[in-house]
Write a protein that holds these residues in place. Structure first.
Motif, PDB file in Angstrom:
ATOM      1  N   ARG A 102       1.826  -6.724 -10.582  1.00  0.00           N
ATOM      2  CA  ARG A 102       2.326  -5.270 -10.927  1.00  0.00           C
ATOM      3  C   ARG A 102       1.186  -4.256 -11.322  1.00  0.00           C
ATOM      4  NH1 ARG A 102       8.366  -5.804 -13.207  1.00  0.00           N
ATOM      5  NH2 ARG A 102       8.865  -7.737 -12.334  1.00  0.00           N
ATOM      6  N   LYS A 103       0.361  -5.041 -12.176  1.00  0.00           N
ATOM      7  CA  LYS A 103      -0.760  -4.136 -12.769  1.00  0.00           C
ATOM      8  C   LYS A 103      -1.602  -3.912 -11.880  1.00  0.00           C
ATOM      9  CE  LYS A 103      -0.838  -6.517 -17.357  1.00  0.00           C
ATOM     10  NZ  LYS A 103      -1.528  -7.289 -18.352  1.00  0.00           N
ATOM     11  N   THR A 104      -2.070  -4.623 -10.787  1.00  0.00           N
ATOM     12  CA  THR A 104      -2.787  -4.214  -9.491  1.00  0.00           C
ATOM     13  C   THR A 104      -2.313  -3.241  -8.811  1.00  0.00           C
ATOM     14  OG1 THR A 104      -3.561  -6.509  -9.485  1.00  0.00           O
ATOM     15  CG2 THR A 104      -4.040  -5.089  -7.532  1.00  0.00           C
ATOM     16  N   ALA A 105      -0.856  -3.349  -8.476  1.00  0.00           N
ATOM     17  CA  ALA A 105      -0.336  -2.329  -7.717  1.00  0.00           C
ATOM     18  C   ALA A 105      -0.299  -0.970  -8.388  1.00  0.00           C
ATOM     19  CB  ALA A 105       1.262  -2.604  -7.519  1.00  0.00           C
ATOM     20  N   LYS A 106      -0.062  -1.000  -9.762  1.00  0.00           N
ATOM     21  CA  LYS A 106      -0.027   0.423 -10.630  1.00  0.00           C
ATOM     22  C   LYS A 106      -1.338   1.080 -10.727  1.00  0.00           C
ATOM     23  CE  LYS A 106       2.190   2.358 -14.576  1.00  0.00           C
ATOM     24  NZ  LYS A 106       3.334   2.061 -15.219  1.00  0.00           N
ATOM     25  N   LEU A 107      -2.661   0.054 -10.731  1.00  0.00           N
ATOM     26  CA  LEU A 107      -3.952   0.386 -10.818  1.00  0.00           C
ATOM     27  C   LEU A 107      -4.465   1.123  -9.572  1.00  0.00           C
ATOM     28  CD1 LEU A 107      -6.621   0.255 -12.345  1.00  0.00           C
ATOM     29  CD2 LEU A 107      -7.136  -1.603 -11.214  1.00  0.00           C
ATOM     30  N   LEU A 108      -3.761   0.788  -8.413  1.00  0.00           N
ATOM     31  CA  LEU A 108      -4.094   1.026  -7.149  1.00  0.00           C
ATOM     32  C   LEU A 108      -3.130   2.097  -6.568  1.00  0.00           C
ATOM     33  CD1 LEU A 108      -5.136  -2.042  -5.245  1.00  0.00           C
ATOM     34  CD2 LEU A 108      -6.674  -0.281  -6.161  1.00  0.00           C
ATOM     35  N   ARG A 109      -2.260   2.595  -7.478  1.00  0.00           N
ATOM     36  CA  ARG A 109      -1.058   3.619  -7.312  1.00  0.00           C
ATOM     37  C   ARG A 109      -0.392   3.344  -6.103  1.00  0.00           C
ATOM     38  NH1 ARG A 109      -1.100   8.305  -9.667  1.00  0.00           N
ATOM     39  NH2 ARG A 109      -0.646   9.448  -7.776  1.00  0.00           N
ATOM     40  N   PHE A 110      -0.153   2.103  -5.698  1.00  0.00           N
ATOM     41  CA  PHE A 110       0.791   1.592  -4.633  1.00  0.00           C
ATOM     42  C   PHE A 110       2.073   1.875  -5.055  1.00  0.00           C
ATOM     43  CE2 PHE A 110      -1.434  -1.572  -1.970  1.00  0.00           C
ATOM     44  CZ  PHE A 110      -2.607  -0.913  -1.887  1.00  0.00           C
ATOM     45  N   LYS A 117       6.013  -1.870  -5.841  1.00  0.00           N
ATOM     46  CA  LYS A 117       5.510  -2.187  -7.396  1.00  0.00           C
ATOM     47  C   LYS A 117       4.592  -3.439  -7.490  1.00  0.00           C
ATOM     48  CE  LYS A 117       8.715   0.668  -8.493  1.00  0.00           C
ATOM     49  NZ  LYS A 117       8.046   2.291  -8.074  1.00  0.00           N
ATOM     50  N   THR A 118       4.496  -4.233  -6.571  1.00  0.00           N
ATOM     51  CA  THR A 118       3.734  -5.378  -6.768  1.00  0.00           C
ATOM     52  C   THR A 118       2.780  -5.629  -5.507  1.00  0.00           C
ATOM     53  OG1 THR A 118       4.940  -6.637  -5.314  1.00  0.00           O
ATOM     54  CG2 THR A 118       5.853  -6.754  -7.491  1.00  0.00           C
ATOM     55  N   LEU A 119       1.511  -6.077  -6.078  1.00  0.00           N
ATOM     56  CA  LEU A 119       0.517  -6.645  -5.184  1.00  0.00           C
ATOM     57  C   LEU A 119      -0.043  -7.981  -5.647  1.00  0.00           C
ATOM     58  CD1 LEU A 119      -1.155  -5.779  -2.465  1.00  0.00           C
ATOM     59  CD2 LEU A 119      -2.805  -4.896  -4.109  1.00  0.00           C
ATOM     60  N   PRO A 120       0.843  -8.938  -5.372  1.00  0.00           N
ATOM     61  CA  PRO A 120       0.426 -10.319  -5.970  1.00  0.00           C
ATOM     62  C   PRO A 120      -0.662 -11.018  -5.146  1.00  0.00           C
ATOM     63  CG  PRO A 120       2.611 -10.402  -4.512  1.00  0.00           C
ATOM     64  CD  PRO A 120       1.903  -9.116  -4.646  1.00  0.00           C
TER      65      PRO A 120
END
Length: 174
Positions: A102-110, A117-120
């Motif tokens: 979730r943090k990665t997706a938010k950081l990359l603005r996905f 909402k996720t980029l696991p």
């Protein structure tokens, strides 16, 4: 005319797939589209957890993770249709999601750009470790699907339900 809430295992987000899906009568997720379909007398299949549930960490494989999303409850209540819960277990064992991303997706603005909402980080064959989930050769797993009895929100919670209580009930049943 039930609203079917499905705890699911797979999410595909590709424009080509979307074009094909529409030819089979699928529509883009949204409250107004679902309300229109129910108004026409058709059934609606929803995946309240979306990518958050489909790509939840392996340690949460036996949990319902709708991420607090309650729109499906409000839609069923408003349109006076029952929710038919459908639960699938085992798909999370065909590959391993190590974190929710979730943090990665938010950081990359996905979350804003792609509604993702996720980029696991996942482990799958033949890719090994990678961010996200590409189509993969599934590890052997037994997948079980169960259709549960319909839930009438109006009967259980009245005309002005406590949505947190209704959400807790539906997810606990599932």
């Amino acid at each position: 005319r039930p609203l079917v809430a499905l705890a699911h295992e797979v999410v595909v987000r590709m424009p080509v797939i979307g074009d094909i899906a529409r030819k089979f009568g699928m529509v883009q997720a949204g409250q107004s589209a679902a309300a229109d379909i129910l108004r026409e007398g058709a059934n609606v299949l929803v995946y309240p957890g979306g990518d958050v549930e489909a790509l939840r960490p392996w340690r949460d494989r036996n949990k319902i993770v709708f991420d607090g999303r309650k729109g499906f409850l409000k839609l069923a209540h408003e349109r006076r249709v029952k929710i038919v819960p459908v639960v699938s277990v085992g798909g999370q064992e065909t590959f391993f999601v190590l974190n929710d991303g979730r943090k990665t997706a938010k950081l990359l603005r996905f979350d804003k750009l792609f509604r993702v909402k996720t980029l696991p980080i996942s482990l799958s064959f033949p890719w090994g470790l990678l961010p996200g989930d590409l189509p993969h050769i599934p590890f052997p797993a037994k997948i079980r699907i169960q259709v549960l009895p319909p839930i009438d929100l109006r009967e259980l919670f009245g005309d002005d339900p406590d949505w947190d209580q209704a959400y807790g009930y539906v997810t606990s049943v599932m």
